[in-house]
Write a protein that holds these residues in place. Structure first.
Motif, short mmCIF file in Angstrom:
data_model
loop_
_atom_site.label_atom_id
_atom_site.label_comp_id
_atom_site.label_asym_id
_atom_site.label_seq_id
_atom_site.Cartn_x
_atom_site.Cartn_y
_atom_site.Cartn_z
N VAL A 42 48.93 84.17 35.05
CA VAL A 42 49.03 82.81 34.57
C VAL A 42 49.38 81.66 35.46
CG1 VAL A 42 49.92 83.87 32.60
CG2 VAL A 42 51.62 83.11 34.30
N THR A 43 49.88 81.87 36.91
CA THR A 43 50.14 80.79 37.82
C THR A 43 48.91 79.94 38.03
OG1 THR A 43 51.93 82.09 38.52
CG2 THR A 43 51.22 80.41 39.88
N PRO A 44 47.95 80.27 38.35
CA PRO A 44 46.56 79.66 38.91
C PRO A 44 46.45 78.56 37.84
CG PRO A 44 46.03 81.79 39.33
CD PRO A 44 47.28 81.98 38.33
N ASP A 45 46.41 78.87 36.39
CA ASP A 45 46.06 77.88 35.37
C ASP A 45 47.33 76.82 35.29
OD1 ASP A 45 44.52 76.84 33.18
OD2 ASP A 45 46.46 77.39 32.04
N MET A 46 48.35 77.29 35.27
CA MET A 46 49.71 76.37 35.48
C MET A 46 49.50 75.34 36.75
SD MET A 46 52.95 78.61 34.40
CE MET A 46 52.96 79.74 35.51
N THR A 47 49.20 75.86 37.79
CA THR A 47 48.78 75.04 39.07
C THR A 47 47.72 73.88 38.70
OG1 THR A 47 49.48 77.10 40.43
CG2 THR A 47 48.48 75.22 41.58
N ARG A 48 46.76 74.50 38.09
CA ARG A 48 45.64 73.49 37.86
C ARG A 48 46.08 72.39 36.84
NH1 ARG A 48 42.50 78.36 38.16
NH2 ARG A 48 42.96 78.87 36.07
N ARG A 49 46.77 72.78 35.87
CA ARG A 49 47.40 71.79 34.98
C ARG A 49 48.22 70.68 35.86
NH1 ARG A 49 50.52 73.98 30.92
NH2 ARG A 49 50.37 75.93 31.52
N LEU A 50 49.01 71.22 36.51
CA LEU A 50 49.85 70.26 37.48
C LEU A 50 49.10 69.39 38.19
CD1 LEU A 50 52.60 72.66 38.07
CD2 LEU A 50 53.15 70.59 36.80
N GLU A 51 48.07 70.02 39.04
CA GLU A 51 47.07 69.11 39.73
C GLU A 51 46.46 68.14 38.89
OE1 GLU A 51 46.41 68.64 42.77
OE2 GLU A 51 46.62 70.56 43.94
N ARG A 52 46.02 68.36 37.70
CA ARG A 52 45.39 67.59 36.51
C ARG A 52 46.00 66.21 36.28
NH1 ARG A 52 42.69 72.02 34.47
NH2 ARG A 52 44.24 72.00 32.80
N SER A 53 47.70 66.66 36.07
CA SER A 53 48.75 65.71 35.70
C SER A 53 49.01 64.66 37.08
CB SER A 53 49.92 66.32 35.21
OG SER A 53 50.56 66.88 36.09
N GLY A 54 48.54 65.01 38.11
CA GLY A 54 48.79 64.11 39.49
C GLY A 54 50.09 64.71 39.96
N ASP A 55 50.65 65.80 39.73
CA ASP A 55 51.76 66.39 40.20
C ASP A 55 51.60 67.61 41.25
OD1 ASP A 55 54.48 67.40 40.95
OD2 ASP A 55 55.10 67.64 38.66
N THR A 56 50.97 66.92 42.39
CA THR A 56 50.60 67.79 43.51
C THR A 56 51.83 68.65 44.25
OG1 THR A 56 50.73 65.80 44.85
CG2 THR A 56 48.48 66.46 43.87
N ALA A 57 52.76 67.80 44.08
CA ALA A 57 54.11 68.53 44.80
C ALA A 57 54.36 69.84 44.01
CB ALA A 57 55.26 67.46 44.83
N SER A 58 54.69 69.79 42.59
CA SER A 58 54.72 70.87 41.75
C SER A 58 53.75 71.77 42.08
CB SER A 58 54.93 70.53 40.40
OG SER A 58 56.17 69.67 40.16
N ALA A 59 52.55 71.38 41.98
CA ALA A 59 51.53 72.39 42.17
C ALA A 59 51.79 73.19 43.65
CB ALA A 59 50.08 71.85 42.03
N ASP A 60 52.03 72.47 44.57
CA ASP A 60 52.45 73.01 45.93
C ASP A 60 53.12 74.20 45.82
OD1 ASP A 60 50.23 71.62 47.09
OD2 ASP A 60 51.50 70.10 47.94
#
Length: 262
Positions: free
Chosen positions: A165-183
């Motif tokens: 599940v983590t890759p999809d959560m990471t992509r959703r954070l990226e799409r929202s502009g939250d690159t720090a959380s995605a990192d």
């Protein structure tokens, strides 16, 4: 660590113990009996999993805070799961490499919790602001009697699910502009592949000690001790990187997700 209720204290003690172990300042594992439940802070309020409010998808701050809070709770439990495994099963006298591996896991889980709580603070929130569920520790209690069952359920079901599940959560954070959380999630994801590999390695080691077939034994223990279901789709690439092949888990989930059910 298991008796520390305050999360920052638990994190600090975990890092200190891991450093002392690596540097040889801790020469051996003691014989203390771990508590039935680790100490917990007054907040968050713990609910049965069925009573947890549904998290809404999306990039709104509230959705991201809810996601990071849920992950911080998982990582806090993961710290305790690693230390509990070390203390509870030390009387079985596994080799030192066993303790080396699980101390490293505890140290990394503590780092994960710290990274997530730091991101929550950046978003004006804190761990404990939202309710959380106790499902992870219920899984620990159900497998407290047997190292093989613990390894089957915790790293090889629950942590392996995180790889799915983590890759999809990471992509959703990226799409929202939250690159720090995605990192942060990327760091956790890479470490969790190694944690699943650690679980698989020691599961197979215990099977060899007991002259048991790993695949069939894993499936039997999951059916006995895991009350949920294994949900496809699976991140087969990450699981394979951890040495956790499809022969272990696909039969427990029925038909492959990309094939019609019979």
């Amino acid at each position: 660590m298991l008796s520390a209720a305050d999360p920052p204290v638990k994190v600090a003690l975990s890092h200190a113990a891991a450093t002392a172990w690596r540097e040889g300042a801790l020469g051996e594992i003691g014989a203390a009996v771990p508590p039935e439940r680790p100490a917990r802070p007054e907040r968050p309020r713990l609910l049965p999993p069925r009573d947890m409010p549904k998290r809404r998808a999306g990039g709104a701050r509230e959705s991201r805070v809810a996601l990071l809070h849920a992950l911080a709770h998982i990582e806090l439990n993961a710290i305790d799961l690693a230390w509990d495994l070390i203390a509870r099963f030390a009387p079985l006298a596994p080799p030192r490499a066993f303790f080396d591996d699980w101390v490293a896991v505890a140290d990394e889980e503590a780092s994960h919790h710290g990274l997530l709580t730091s991101r929550l603070a950046d978003l004006g929130a804190a761990y404990g602001d939202l309710p959380a569920h106790d499902g992870l520790w219920e899984a620990a209690a159900a497998t407290a009697h047997d190292l093989l069952a613990r390894l089957a359920v915790v790293p090889l079901v629950l942590e392996a699910r995180g790889l799915d599940v983590t890759p999809d959560m990471t992509r959703r954070l990226e799409r929202s502009g939250d690159t720090a959380s995605a990192d942060v999630l990327r760091v956790i994801y890479r470490d969790e592949i190694a944690h699943v590999a650690t679980g698989r390695r020691w599961f197979e080691w215990v099977c060899a000690q007991r002259d048991l077939p790993p695949v069939e034994t894993y499936q039997r223990l999951v059916r006995q001790h895991f009350r949920g279901i294994l949900k496809p789709p699976f991140n087969e690439a990450a699981r394979s990187e951890a040495g956790f092949g499809t022969a272990f888990y696909l039969p427990l989930a029925g038909a492959r997700p990309d094939m019609p059910a019979a």
